[in-house]
Design a protein around this motif. Sequence first.
Motif, mmCIF file in Angstrom:
data_model
loop_
_atom_site.group_PDB
_atom_site.id
_atom_site.type_symbol
_atom_site.label_atom_id
_atom_site.label_comp_id
_atom_site.label_asym_id
_atom_site.label_seq_id
_atom_site.Cartn_x
_atom_site.Cartn_y
_atom_site.Cartn_z
ATOM 1 N N SER A 1 82.626 73.960 60.412
ATOM 2 C CA SER A 1 83.013 72.823 59.579
ATOM 3 C C SER A 1 81.880 71.808 59.581
ATOM 4 C CB SER A 1 84.297 72.169 60.096
ATOM 5 O OG SER A 1 84.101 71.662 61.416
ATOM 6 N N TYR A 2 81.779 71.081 58.482
ATOM 7 C CA TYR A 2 80.698 70.114 58.316
ATOM 8 C C TYR A 2 81.286 68.816 57.767
ATOM 9 C CZ TYR A 2 78.210 74.430 58.978
ATOM 10 O OH TYR A 2 77.780 75.618 59.512
ATOM 11 N N ASP A 3 82.320 68.346 58.450
ATOM 12 C CA ASP A 3 83.077 67.200 57.970
ATOM 13 C C ASP A 3 82.261 65.912 58.025
ATOM 14 O OD1 ASP A 3 85.196 68.939 57.717
ATOM 15 O OD2 ASP A 3 86.088 68.402 59.651
ATOM 16 N N GLU A 4 82.571 65.032 57.094
ATOM 17 C CA GLU A 4 81.946 63.714 57.092
ATOM 18 C C GLU A 4 82.256 63.004 58.393
ATOM 19 O OE1 GLU A 4 81.955 59.606 54.394
ATOM 20 O OE2 GLU A 4 83.050 61.397 53.721
ATOM 21 N N GLY A 5 81.237 62.460 59.012
ATOM 22 C CA GLY A 5 81.416 61.741 60.268
ATOM 23 C C GLY A 5 81.349 62.611 61.504
ATOM 24 N N SER A 6 81.291 63.932 61.320
ATOM 25 C CA SER A 6 81.206 64.843 62.458
ATOM 26 C C SER A 6 79.749 65.060 62.850
ATOM 27 C CB SER A 6 81.857 66.186 62.109
ATOM 28 O OG SER A 6 81.028 66.918 61.217
ATOM 29 N N PRO A 7 79.488 65.613 64.049
ATOM 30 C CA PRO A 7 78.099 65.857 64.469
ATOM 31 C C PRO A 7 77.355 66.826 63.547
ATOM 32 C CG PRO A 7 79.572 65.933 66.366
ATOM 33 C CD PRO A 7 80.440 65.890 65.144
ATOM 34 N N THR A 8 78.089 67.653 62.798
ATOM 35 C CA THR A 8 77.441 68.633 61.919
ATOM 36 C C THR A 8 77.408 68.194 60.459
ATOM 37 O OG1 THR A 8 79.567 69.811 61.797
ATOM 38 C CG2 THR A 8 77.951 70.619 63.401
ATOM 39 N N GLU A 9 77.769 66.952 60.188
ATOM 40 C CA GLU A 9 77.685 66.450 58.814
ATOM 41 C C GLU A 9 76.246 66.589 58.307
ATOM 42 O OE1 GLU A 9 78.232 62.313 56.216
ATOM 43 O OE2 GLU A 9 78.535 62.311 58.390
ATOM 44 N N GLY A 10 76.086 67.111 57.098
ATOM 45 C CA GLY A 10 74.761 67.239 56.526
ATOM 46 C C GLY A 10 74.017 68.499 56.917
ATOM 47 N N TRP A 11 74.673 69.379 57.694
ATOM 48 C CA TRP A 11 74.016 70.625 58.107
ATOM 49 C C TRP A 11 74.111 71.712 57.040
ATOM 50 C CZ3 TRP A 11 74.521 72.060 63.980
ATOM 51 C CH2 TRP A 11 74.085 70.982 64.760
ATOM 52 N N ASP A 12 74.906 71.502 56.018
ATOM 53 C CA ASP A 12 75.025 72.475 54.932
ATOM 54 C C ASP A 12 73.858 72.276 53.974
ATOM 55 O OD1 ASP A 12 75.579 73.895 52.614
ATOM 56 O OD2 ASP A 12 77.705 73.391 52.583
ATOM 57 N N HIS A 13 72.879 73.190 54.065
ATOM 58 C CA HIS A 13 71.724 73.132 53.171
ATOM 59 C C HIS A 13 71.776 74.272 52.154
ATOM 60 C CE1 HIS A 13 69.958 69.996 55.637
ATOM 61 N NE2 HIS A 13 70.205 70.738 56.702
ATOM 62 N N GLY A 14 73.000 74.742 51.877
ATOM 63 C CA GLY A 14 73.190 75.793 50.886
ATOM 64 C C GLY A 14 73.656 75.237 49.555
ATOM 65 N N VAL A 15 74.752 74.497 49.575
ATOM 66 C CA VAL A 15 75.313 73.952 48.340
ATOM 67 C C VAL A 15 74.441 72.863 47.714
ATOM 68 C CG1 VAL A 15 77.246 72.642 47.374
ATOM 69 C CG2 VAL A 15 77.691 74.630 48.828
ATOM 70 N N PRO A 16 73.912 71.901 48.488
ATOM 71 C CA PRO A 16 73.114 70.837 47.848
ATOM 72 C C PRO A 16 71.948 71.342 46.998
ATOM 73 C CG PRO A 16 73.743 70.156 50.049
ATOM 74 C CD PRO A 16 74.162 71.596 49.920
ATOM 75 N N PRO A 17 71.118 72.298 47.476
ATOM 76 C CA PRO A 17 70.038 72.763 46.590
ATOM 77 C C PRO A 17 70.544 73.520 45.379
ATOM 78 C CG PRO A 17 70.033 74.010 48.647
ATOM 79 C CD PRO A 17 70.965 72.862 48.835
ATOM 80 N N LEU A 18 71.680 74.216 45.518
ATOM 81 C CA LEU A 18 72.244 74.904 44.359
ATOM 82 C C LEU A 18 72.712 73.895 43.316
ATOM 83 C CD1 LEU A 18 74.267 77.771 46.063
ATOM 84 C CD2 LEU A 18 72.279 78.037 44.577
ATOM 85 N N LYS A 19 73.315 72.811 43.767
ATOM 86 C CA LYS A 19 73.744 71.767 42.840
ATOM 87 C C LYS A 19 72.537 71.111 42.180
ATOM 88 C CE LYS A 19 77.214 69.111 44.110
ATOM 89 N NZ LYS A 19 78.067 68.216 44.957
ATOM 90 N N LEU A 20 71.450 70.968 42.935
ATOM 91 C CA LEU A 20 70.238 70.381 42.369
ATOM 92 C C LEU A 20 69.648 71.296 41.290
ATOM 93 C CD1 LEU A 20 67.401 68.764 44.475
ATOM 94 C CD2 LEU A 20 66.915 70.136 42.476
ATOM 95 N N ILE A 21 69.521 72.590 41.622
ATOM 96 C CA ILE A 21 68.914 73.533 40.678
ATOM 97 C C ILE A 21 69.796 73.723 39.451
ATOM 98 C CG2 ILE A 21 68.244 75.941 40.322
ATOM 99 C CD1 ILE A 21 66.219 74.458 41.963
ATOM 100 N N LEU A 22 71.058 74.080 39.675
ATOM 101 C CA LEU A 22 71.951 74.381 38.558
ATOM 102 C C LEU A 22 72.348 73.126 37.787
ATOM 103 C CD1 LEU A 22 74.272 76.949 40.370
ATOM 104 C CD2 LEU A 22 72.433 77.468 38.756
ATOM 105 N N GLY A 23 72.594 72.053 38.514
ATOM 106 C CA GLY A 23 73.056 70.835 37.869
ATOM 107 C C GLY A 23 71.940 69.965 37.330
ATOM 108 N N SER A 24 71.087 69.482 38.231
ATOM 109 C CA SER A 24 70.040 68.548 37.811
ATOM 110 C C SER A 24 68.942 69.229 36.983
ATOM 111 C CB SER A 24 69.424 67.873 39.040
ATOM 112 O OG SER A 24 70.396 67.135 39.750
ATOM 113 N N ALA A 25 68.436 70.363 37.468
ATOM 114 C CA ALA A 25 67.307 71.007 36.798
ATOM 115 C C ALA A 25 67.729 71.757 35.530
ATOM 116 C CB ALA A 25 66.596 71.953 37.755
ATOM 117 N N LEU A 26 68.823 72.533 35.624
ATOM 118 C CA LEU A 26 69.255 73.318 34.468
ATOM 119 C C LEU A 26 70.260 72.570 33.601
ATOM 120 C CD1 LEU A 26 67.865 75.540 36.186
ATOM 121 C CD2 LEU A 26 69.627 77.118 35.381
ATOM 122 N N GLY A 27 70.812 71.483 34.115
ATOM 123 C CA GLY A 27 71.727 70.665 33.322
ATOM 124 C C GLY A 27 73.128 71.212 33.201
#
Length: 217
Positions: A142-168
């Motif tokens: 789990s990578y819950d907000e406020g937990s020690p592992t918050e922000g450890w998910d580096h899978g979804v954010p780059p996909l959102k950047l590529i598919l969303g921001s770059a490809l629109g």
Amino acid sequence: MANLLHLDSSADPVRSRSRAIGRRFSEAWLAAHPGNSVTHRDLHRDPLPHLPDAALHWPPRLRPADANPPADAEALQASLIAELLAADVVLVGAPLYNYSMPSSLKAWIDYIHVPAVTAPFDVDTQPMAGRPAVIASSRGASYDEGSPTEGWDHGVPPLKLILGSALGMDVAVLQTSLTLAEDVPALAEQIPRGQAELEAALTEAAELGARLGGAAR
């Protein structure tokens, strides 16, 4: 009728939850309209070679004058981009491996993310702009907000950047966590939460697949 490009990247063909979520979406997509179709690419079973030449990050007109990428790699890139552009919806199965996406999925991104082609500098000319992209994300812990592992998910954010921001594209995320709870004793007490998240993601996948499939042109 409309076409769904469905990508899988999990190394587990049997127990994968990202595959289960993607399969539920795909089934609902096909059931929603008789003319709908699915192009399925299993990036784990049939992995793409890593991009062999940096020149392929750019279209021919923007490459260095001495660029000479392998012809077979250039043809593969062209076919992958054509496959992407032919999709009305893109579904990406993205399990979290070592806090990032599988290398097989990253290889696909390296082929299809091309500035001035799929990712134009002018957002008004993005060919995929406004089309839905659905990320089926599964995470071992789990990578819950406020937990020690918050922000450890580096899978979804780059996909959102590529598919969303770059490809629109219009990005939605179907996510389930704690997929390792049944195998890791330290996470055992989280089994009910993991199962509940999976059921919720499967239900959301069926609903979203039916809605987007029913809107097929």
